[in-house]
Design a protein around this motif. Structure first.
Motif, PDB file in Angstrom:
ATOM      1  N   SER A  70     -44.822 -23.375  13.317  1.00 15.42           N
ATOM      2  CA  SER A  70     -45.363 -24.674  13.711  1.00 15.42           C
ATOM      3  C   SER A  70     -46.155 -24.491  15.000  1.00 15.42           C
ATOM      4  N   ARG A  71     -46.848 -25.536  15.399  1.00 16.57           N
ATOM      5  CA  ARG A  71     -47.624 -25.439  16.630  1.00 16.57           C
ATOM      6  C   ARG A  71     -47.706 -26.784  17.292  1.00 16.57           C
ATOM      7  N   ASP A  72     -47.890 -26.747  18.595  1.00 14.55           N
ATOM      8  CA  ASP A  72     -48.111 -27.948  19.400  1.00 14.55           C
ATOM      9  C   ASP A  72     -49.398 -27.692  20.171  1.00 14.55           C
ATOM     10  N   ASN A  73     -50.473 -28.252  19.704  1.00 13.06           N
ATOM     11  CA  ASN A  73     -51.777 -27.962  20.330  1.00 13.06           C
ATOM     12  C   ASN A  73     -51.883 -28.546  21.733  1.00 13.06           C
ATOM     13  N   LYS A  76     -50.422 -25.933  23.672  1.00 13.15           N
ATOM     14  CA  LYS A  76     -51.023 -24.620  23.403  1.00 13.15           C
ATOM     15  C   LYS A  76     -49.937 -23.601  23.074  1.00 13.15           C
ATOM     16  N   THR A  77     -49.042 -23.993  22.214  1.00 18.23           N
ATOM     17  CA  THR A  77     -47.904 -23.141  21.874  1.00 18.23           C
ATOM     18  C   THR A  77     -47.699 -23.124  20.366  1.00 18.23           C
ATOM     19  N   VAL A  78     -47.386 -21.950  19.852  1.00 16.87           N
ATOM     20  CA  VAL A  78     -47.002 -21.805  18.455  1.00 16.87           C
ATOM     21  C   VAL A  78     -45.562 -21.321  18.418  1.00 16.87           C
ATOM     22  N   TYR A  79     -44.828 -21.787  17.425  1.00 17.21           N
ATOM     23  CA  TYR A  79     -43.405 -21.486  17.327  1.00 17.21           C
ATOM     24  C   TYR A  79     -43.079 -20.783  16.013  1.00 17.21           C
ATOM     25  N   LEU A  80     -41.994 -20.059  16.025  1.00 17.02           N
ATOM     26  CA  LEU A  80     -41.455 -19.490  14.792  1.00 17.02           C
ATOM     27  C   LEU A  80     -39.955 -19.754  14.794  1.00 17.02           C
ATOM     28  N   GLN A  81     -39.538 -20.714  13.988  1.00 19.20           N
ATOM     29  CA  GLN A  81     -38.120 -21.007  13.832  1.00 19.20           C
ATOM     30  C   GLN A  81     -37.562 -20.077  12.764  1.00 19.20           C
ATOM     31  N   MET A  82     -36.566 -19.302  13.134  1.00 15.42           N
ATOM     32  CA  MET A  82     -35.999 -18.304  12.232  1.00 15.42           C
ATOM     33  C   MET A  82     -34.538 -18.651  11.961  1.00 15.42           C
ATOM     34  N   ASN A  83     -34.235 -18.971  10.730  1.00 18.82           N
ATOM     35  CA  ASN A  83     -32.878 -19.307  10.318  1.00 18.82           C
ATOM     36  C   ASN A  83     -32.351 -18.271   9.332  1.00 18.82           C
ATOM     37  N   SER A  84     -31.061 -18.284   9.134  1.00 18.96           N
ATOM     38  CA  SER A  84     -30.416 -17.355   8.188  1.00 18.96           C
ATOM     39  C   SER A  84     -30.890 -15.926   8.413  1.00 18.96           C
ATOM     40  N   LEU A  85     -30.855 -15.517   9.654  1.00 15.76           N
ATOM     41  CA  LEU A  85     -31.376 -14.197  10.001  1.00 15.76           C
ATOM     42  C   LEU A  85     -30.550 -13.086   9.368  1.00 15.76           C
ATOM     43  N   LYS A  86     -31.253 -12.015   9.023  1.00 20.10           N
ATOM     44  CA  LYS A  86     -30.649 -10.853   8.398  1.00 20.10           C
ATOM     45  C   LYS A  86     -30.894  -9.624   9.275  1.00 20.10           C
ATOM     46  N   PRO A  87     -30.064  -8.610   9.161  1.00 17.50           N
ATOM     47  CA  PRO A  87     -30.302  -7.391   9.945  1.00 17.50           C
ATOM     48  C   PRO A  87     -31.702  -6.814   9.717  1.00 17.50           C
ATOM     49  N   GLU A  88     -32.243  -6.977   8.535  1.00 20.47           N
ATOM     50  CA  GLU A  88     -33.584  -6.448   8.252  1.00 20.47           C
ATOM     51  C   GLU A  88     -34.687  -7.235   8.935  1.00 20.47           C
ATOM     52  N   ASP A  89     -34.356  -8.335   9.584  1.00 16.15           N
ATOM     53  CA  ASP A  89     -35.333  -9.072  10.383  1.00 16.15           C
ATOM     54  C   ASP A  89     -35.482  -8.474  11.778  1.00 16.15           C
ATOM     55  N   THR A  90     -34.654  -7.503  12.110  1.00 22.22           N
ATOM     56  CA  THR A  90     -34.723  -6.858  13.422  1.00 22.22           C
ATOM     57  C   THR A  90     -36.078  -6.183  13.607  1.00 22.22           C
TER      58      THR A  90
END
Length: 125
Positions: A70-73, A76-90
């Motif tokens: 998502s972003r908030d213009n 001037k910021t973009v976000y990455l919400q990461m849920n249900s994280l897995k070890p392979e997301d490292t």
């Protein structure tokens, strides 16, 4: 454009993190933005991208349904919400600004110009 990524850290599998990428420059809302990641010994890979107006978002299959860009213009910021994280997301996660006129939605790193310094995300099992 200068980009500053933050929000990484150590989290257990199944947990959540939200990454932020703050940008400088006057043309932020005109540019699509993307998140990429690179794990040790692996190639950099596309994670997600979002259009300048925030209406269109694209995801790698490996994160679809778990991550949200998502972003908030105004900020001037973009976000990455990461849920249900897995070890392979490292990985180290990088934000980047899409080149004007590029087919950024295809997720190629060559379609992106300015890159942030990266923020480490570590998911323990």
């Amino acid at each position: 454009v200068q980009l500053q990524a933050s929000g990484g850290g150590l989290v257990q599998a199944g947990g959540s993190l939200r990454l932020s990428c703050a940008a400088s420059g006057r043309t932020f809302s005109s540019n699509a933005m993307g998140w990429f990641r690179q794990a040790p010994g692996k190639e950099r890979e596309f994670v997600a991208a979002i259009s300048g107006n925030g209406f269109n978002a694209y995801y790698a299959d490996s994160v679809k349904g778990r991550f949200t860009i998502s972003r908030d213009n105004a900020k001037k910021t973009v976000y990455l919400q990461m849920n249900s994280l897995k070890p392979e997301d490292t990985a180290v996660y990088y934000c980047a600004t899409a080149r004007s006129g590029s087919r950024w939605y295809l997720g190629s790193g060559s379609s992106f110009g300015s890159w942030g310094q990266g923020t480490q995300v570590t998911v323990s099992s």
